[in-house]
Design an enzyme around this catalytic site. Structure first.
Site, PDB file in Angstrom:
ATOM      1  N   GLY A 257       0.860  -1.188   0.000  1.00 10.17           N
ATOM      2  CA  GLY A 257       0.000   0.000   0.000  1.00 10.17           C
ATOM      3  C   GLY A 257       0.891   1.230   0.000  1.00 10.17           C
ATOM      4  O   GLY A 257       0.749   2.148   0.808  1.00 10.17           O
ATOM      5  N   ASP A 280       0.691  -1.595  -4.670  1.00  9.29           N
ATOM      6  CA  ASP A 280      -0.542  -0.828  -4.425  1.00  9.29           C
ATOM      7  C   ASP A 280      -1.511  -1.205  -5.549  1.00  9.29           C
ATOM      8  O   ASP A 280      -1.197  -2.059  -6.406  1.00  9.29           O
ATOM      9  CB  ASP A 280      -0.254   0.692  -4.400  1.00  9.29           C
ATOM     10  CG  ASP A 280      -1.268   1.471  -3.538  1.00  9.29           C
ATOM     11  OD1 ASP A 280      -2.476   1.389  -3.854  1.00  9.29           O
ATOM     12  OD2 ASP A 280      -0.861   2.141  -2.581  1.00  9.29           O
ATOM     13  N   PHE A 312      -4.519  -6.248  -1.568  1.00  4.57           N
ATOM     14  CA  PHE A 312      -4.081  -6.979  -0.372  1.00  4.57           C
ATOM     15  C   PHE A 312      -5.184  -7.784   0.316  1.00  4.57           C
ATOM     16  O   PHE A 312      -4.928  -8.459   1.303  1.00  4.57           O
ATOM     17  CB  PHE A 312      -3.305  -6.096   0.616  1.00  4.57           C
ATOM     18  CG  PHE A 312      -3.863  -4.741   0.941  1.00  4.57           C
ATOM     19  CD1 PHE A 312      -5.192  -4.551   1.284  1.00  4.57           C
ATOM     20  CD2 PHE A 312      -3.012  -3.638   0.965  1.00  4.57           C
ATOM     21  CE1 PHE A 312      -5.673  -3.296   1.623  1.00  4.57           C
ATOM     22  CE2 PHE A 312      -3.488  -2.360   1.308  1.00  4.57           C
ATOM     23  CZ  PHE A 312      -4.831  -2.205   1.625  1.00  4.57           C
ATOM     24  N   ARG A 335       2.446   1.221   6.207  1.00  2.00           N
ATOM     25  CA  ARG A 335       2.404   2.551   6.845  1.00  2.00           C
ATOM     26  C   ARG A 335       1.053   3.197   6.554  1.00  2.00           C
ATOM     27  O   ARG A 335       0.663   3.346   5.405  1.00  2.00           O
ATOM     28  CB  ARG A 335       3.535   3.448   6.311  1.00  2.00           C
ATOM     29  CG  ARG A 335       3.680   4.723   7.139  1.00  2.00           C
ATOM     30  CD  ARG A 335       4.717   5.660   6.590  1.00  2.00           C
ATOM     31  NE  ARG A 335       4.158   6.513   5.554  1.00  2.00           N
ATOM     32  CZ  ARG A 335       4.642   7.710   5.211  1.00  2.00           C
ATOM     33  NH1 ARG A 335       5.715   8.174   5.807  1.00  2.00           N
ATOM     34  NH2 ARG A 335       4.089   8.414   4.246  1.00  2.00           N
ATOM     35  N   HIS A 339      -4.835   1.316   9.788  1.00  2.00           N
ATOM     36  CA  HIS A 339      -5.832   2.250  10.353  1.00  2.00           C
ATOM     37  C   HIS A 339      -6.971   2.568   9.375  1.00  2.00           C
ATOM     38  O   HIS A 339      -7.989   3.097   9.771  1.00  2.00           O
ATOM     39  CB  HIS A 339      -5.147   3.528  10.855  1.00  2.00           C
ATOM     40  CG  HIS A 339      -4.744   4.508   9.793  1.00  2.00           C
ATOM     41  ND1 HIS A 339      -4.362   5.798  10.066  1.00  2.00           N
ATOM     42  CD2 HIS A 339      -4.641   4.392   8.435  1.00  2.00           C
ATOM     43  CE1 HIS A 339      -4.065   6.430   8.941  1.00  2.00           C
ATOM     44  NE2 HIS A 339      -4.218   5.597   7.942  1.00  2.00           N
TER      45      HIS A 339
HETATM   46  C1  LIG Z   1      -3.704   5.912   3.719  1.00  2.21           C
HETATM   47  S1  LIG Z   1      -2.913   5.449   2.237  1.00  2.21           S
HETATM   48  C2  LIG Z   1      -1.282   5.116   2.844  1.00  2.21           C
HETATM   49  C3  LIG Z   1      -0.264   5.184   1.772  1.00  2.21           C
HETATM   50  C4  LIG Z   1       1.193   5.026   2.219  1.00  2.21           C
HETATM   51  N1  LIG Z   1       1.460   3.744   2.813  1.00  2.21           N
HETATM   52  C5  LIG Z   1       1.590   6.146   3.138  1.00  2.21           C
HETATM   53  O1  LIG Z   1       1.864   5.899   4.328  1.00  2.21           O
HETATM   54  O2  LIG Z   1       1.628   7.288   2.689  1.00  2.21           O
HETATM   55  C6  LIG Z   1      -3.596   3.854   1.899  1.00  2.21           C
HETATM   56  C7  LIG Z   1      -3.068   3.174   0.664  1.00  2.21           C
HETATM   57  O3  LIG Z   1      -3.687   1.876   0.553  1.00  2.21           O
HETATM   58  C8  LIG Z   1      -3.928   1.630  -0.837  1.00  2.21           C
HETATM   59  N2  LIG Z   1      -4.986   0.603  -0.960  1.00  2.21           N
HETATM   60  C9  LIG Z   1      -6.305   0.742  -0.723  1.00  2.21           C
HETATM   61  N3  LIG Z   1      -6.952  -0.401  -0.950  1.00  2.21           N
HETATM   62  C10 LIG Z   1      -6.023  -1.302  -1.352  1.00  2.21           C
HETATM   63  C11 LIG Z   1      -6.067  -2.677  -1.730  1.00  2.21           C
HETATM   64  N4  LIG Z   1      -7.223  -3.348  -1.729  1.00  2.21           N
HETATM   65  N5  LIG Z   1      -4.914  -3.301  -2.065  1.00  2.21           N
HETATM   66  C12 LIG Z   1      -3.729  -2.598  -2.066  1.00  2.21           C
HETATM   67  N6  LIG Z   1      -3.625  -1.292  -1.721  1.00  2.21           N
HETATM   68  C13 LIG Z   1      -4.758  -0.654  -1.371  1.00  2.21           C
HETATM   69  C14 LIG Z   1      -4.348   2.994  -1.338  1.00  2.21           C
HETATM   70  O4  LIG Z   1      -4.273   3.080  -2.743  1.00  2.21           O
HETATM   71  C15 LIG Z   1      -3.367   3.907  -0.614  1.00  2.21           C
HETATM   72  O5  LIG Z   1      -2.187   4.095  -1.337  1.00  2.21           O
END
Ligand SMILES: C[S@@+](CC[C@H](N)C(=O)[O-])C[C@H]1O[C@@H](n2cnc3c(N)ncnc32)[C@H](O)[C@@H]1O
Length: 451
Positions: A257, A280, A312, A335, A339
């Site tokens: 992610g 991602d 994921f 990261r 949450h």
């Molecule tokens: C709150 S952001 C955090 C991004 C990064 N880890 C950071 O700390 O800046 C959540 C991330 O989860 C990804 N995400 C959401 N659903 C997902 C999924 N089903 N599989 C993989 N990634 C996903 C989003 O695209 C986004 O980049």
């Protein structure tokens, strides 16, 4: 401690912590910031802000506690209910006031400003006055406003500004219907992501699905959200972990992610020996590749980073059992991911990540860690910092962003920030054991390994 002794102790904490913060600014920039400064201080976007954040956590917590003790209670409680700073900030950012004021150090009269943004001047003047009263923009002369160090955050080029905009424009819509979602049967007891308060509000405008479906719909909205994720890191001081975790001993990192490389890109720049895999959703990785090509072309040319799409919930990240990753001793990173999800979904993600870990691998969960507000619960802090008496043990208002963030996660995703005990239980149910906590003054890194 008597009431008077408590007040004296709070005053002492305020004095000492303010002096610590002043010393931090002097150490990094040889000067201290002022409210009417027109530039950022060299410390404002440093990677390692742990010492400053520790001092400011005490300062903000003790100041608020002192004010809440000495002010009439009705005065304090109405302050809780009638803070419209978010609405005024939202107007300033959407009307690009800080961009317009850029290059005008002597300021612009509100009549001229109002004409440029097509607002009625009396109304704009009241908004500017609210913000200037909180130290954001300077009223350099009567009704003449200029940018300052705080209002620079509202410029359209600012990544934290993108996050401010999401809160003022979107999250606030969820906050406004919180009561309805607590009382309508379909929403009241649900922890489905598509039953979050913001989704309740957006469904009335035709949205189907959850927050990340809404992101998928619109390239511009998604681009701004991922810039906001860089901004969130700046706000939380998350890059401190580059200085407080033994990255020298790590060789391979899978950022699960990863967004556009909000963490892994600075990590790759600081530790060029690392081999990084960013995972991602496919549409996010398209944007990520552009960002890396612009900001870290050397990592791409050196094949130090690869991009592998991942959902994921449906599959595991790159596999620790693969020969390459076992020998490279894979470290997985989540990261600001756990949450975003209620317990059921968070458990699936952790189980899928666990499958990818080899015996020597580690999983690093980097999030806020909440704590209860009574001193009896301090034993459960497990090594995380506890505020000195007579402060509230969780630093009270000194840690307010993490408790607000807990609500943000609820409003947007029907999810939450977690206590250490919550995270240990979630990890343990997925076959993971907590090894170590790295307390970074605002956020924390929880290091897990296979149980
Ligand atoms: C709150 S952001 C955090 C991004 C990064 N880890 C950071 O700390 O800046 C959540 C991330 O989860 C990804 N995400 C959401 N659903 C997902 C999924 N089903 N599989 C993989 N990634 C996903 C989003 O695209 C986004 O980049």
């Amino acid at each position: 401690m008597s009431g008077e002794a408590q007040l004296e102790a709070l005053l002492e904490i305020i004095n000492t912590s303010a002096r610590q913060a002043i010393a931090e600014y002097k150490n990094r920039g040889n000067s201290v910031p002022t409210l009417d400064a027109t530039e950022f201080h060299p410390l404002d976007f440093q990677e390692d802000t742990v010492a400053l954040k520790k001092a400011v956590r005490l300062l903000e917590g003790a100041c608020q506690q002192l004010c809440a003790t000495l002010a009439p209670p009705q005065h304090t409680v109405i302050n809780f209910a009638q803070s419209y700073d978010w609405a005024c900030t939202g107007v300033a950012i959407r009307a690009r006031i800080a961009d317009i004021l850029d290059g005008h150090p002597k300021g612009i009269h509100v009549s001229e400003l109002a004409e440029m943004v097509h607002f009625e001047k009396g109304k704009l003047s009241r908004i500017m006055r609210v913000l200037a009263s909180k130290g954001c923009f300077t009223e350099v002369d009567t009704d003449v406003f200029a940018n300052n160090r705080l209002s620079l955050i509202l410029k359209s080029s600012s990544n934290p500004g993108c996050l401010v905009r999401i809160h003022a424009q979107d999250v606030s819509q969820g906050a406004a219907v919180l009561y309805e979602t607590l009382t309508e049967p379909e929403y009241a007891t649900s922890y489905d992501p598509d039953k979050a308060p913001l989704i309740y509000a957006l469904k009335k405008k035709g949205l189907k699905g959850s927050f990340f479906d809404w992101m998928k719909e619109d390239d511009e909205r998604r681009e701004s959200y991922h810039r906001a994720m860089i901004g969130l890191g700046d706000i939380m001081g998350s890059l401190s972990v580059l200085h407080h975790y033994p990255w020298d001993t790590v060789s391979t990192v899978c950022d699960v992610g990863a967004s556009i490389g909000t963490f892994s890109l600075p990590l790759a720049k600081k530790y060029p020996h690392l081999k990084i895999t960013d995972q991602d959703l496919p549409e996010v990785l398209v944007q990520a590749k552009d960002v890396w090509a612009k900001d870290a072309p050397e990592a791409l040319q050196g094949q130090r980073v690869e991009f592998i799409p991942l959902n994921f919930f449906e599959e595991s990240p790159v596999h620790g059992k693969d020969v390459y990753y076992v020998s490279a001793n894979l470290y997985s990173l989540l990261r600001n991911i756990i949450h975003d999800w209620p317990d059921a979904e968070a458990a699936i993600i952790l189980r899928n990540v666990r499958k990818a870990l080899a015996p020597h691998s580690r999983l690093l969960i980097h999030d806020y860690v909440l704590a209860n507000v009574n001193r009896k619960s301090v034993a459960e802090y497990m090594g995380a910092d506890v505020a000195p008496e007579p402060m509230l043990p969780n630093f009270g208002a000194g840690n307010s962003r993490m408790y607000q963030q807990d609500l943000n996660m609820w409003f947007i995703h029907n999810a939450k920030e977690r206590t250490l005990a919550d995270s240990i239980a979630l990890g343990s149910a997925a076959g993971l054991r907590l090894e170590k906590v790295y307390d970074l003054a605002e956020s924390a890194v929880l290091e897990f390994r296979l149980a």
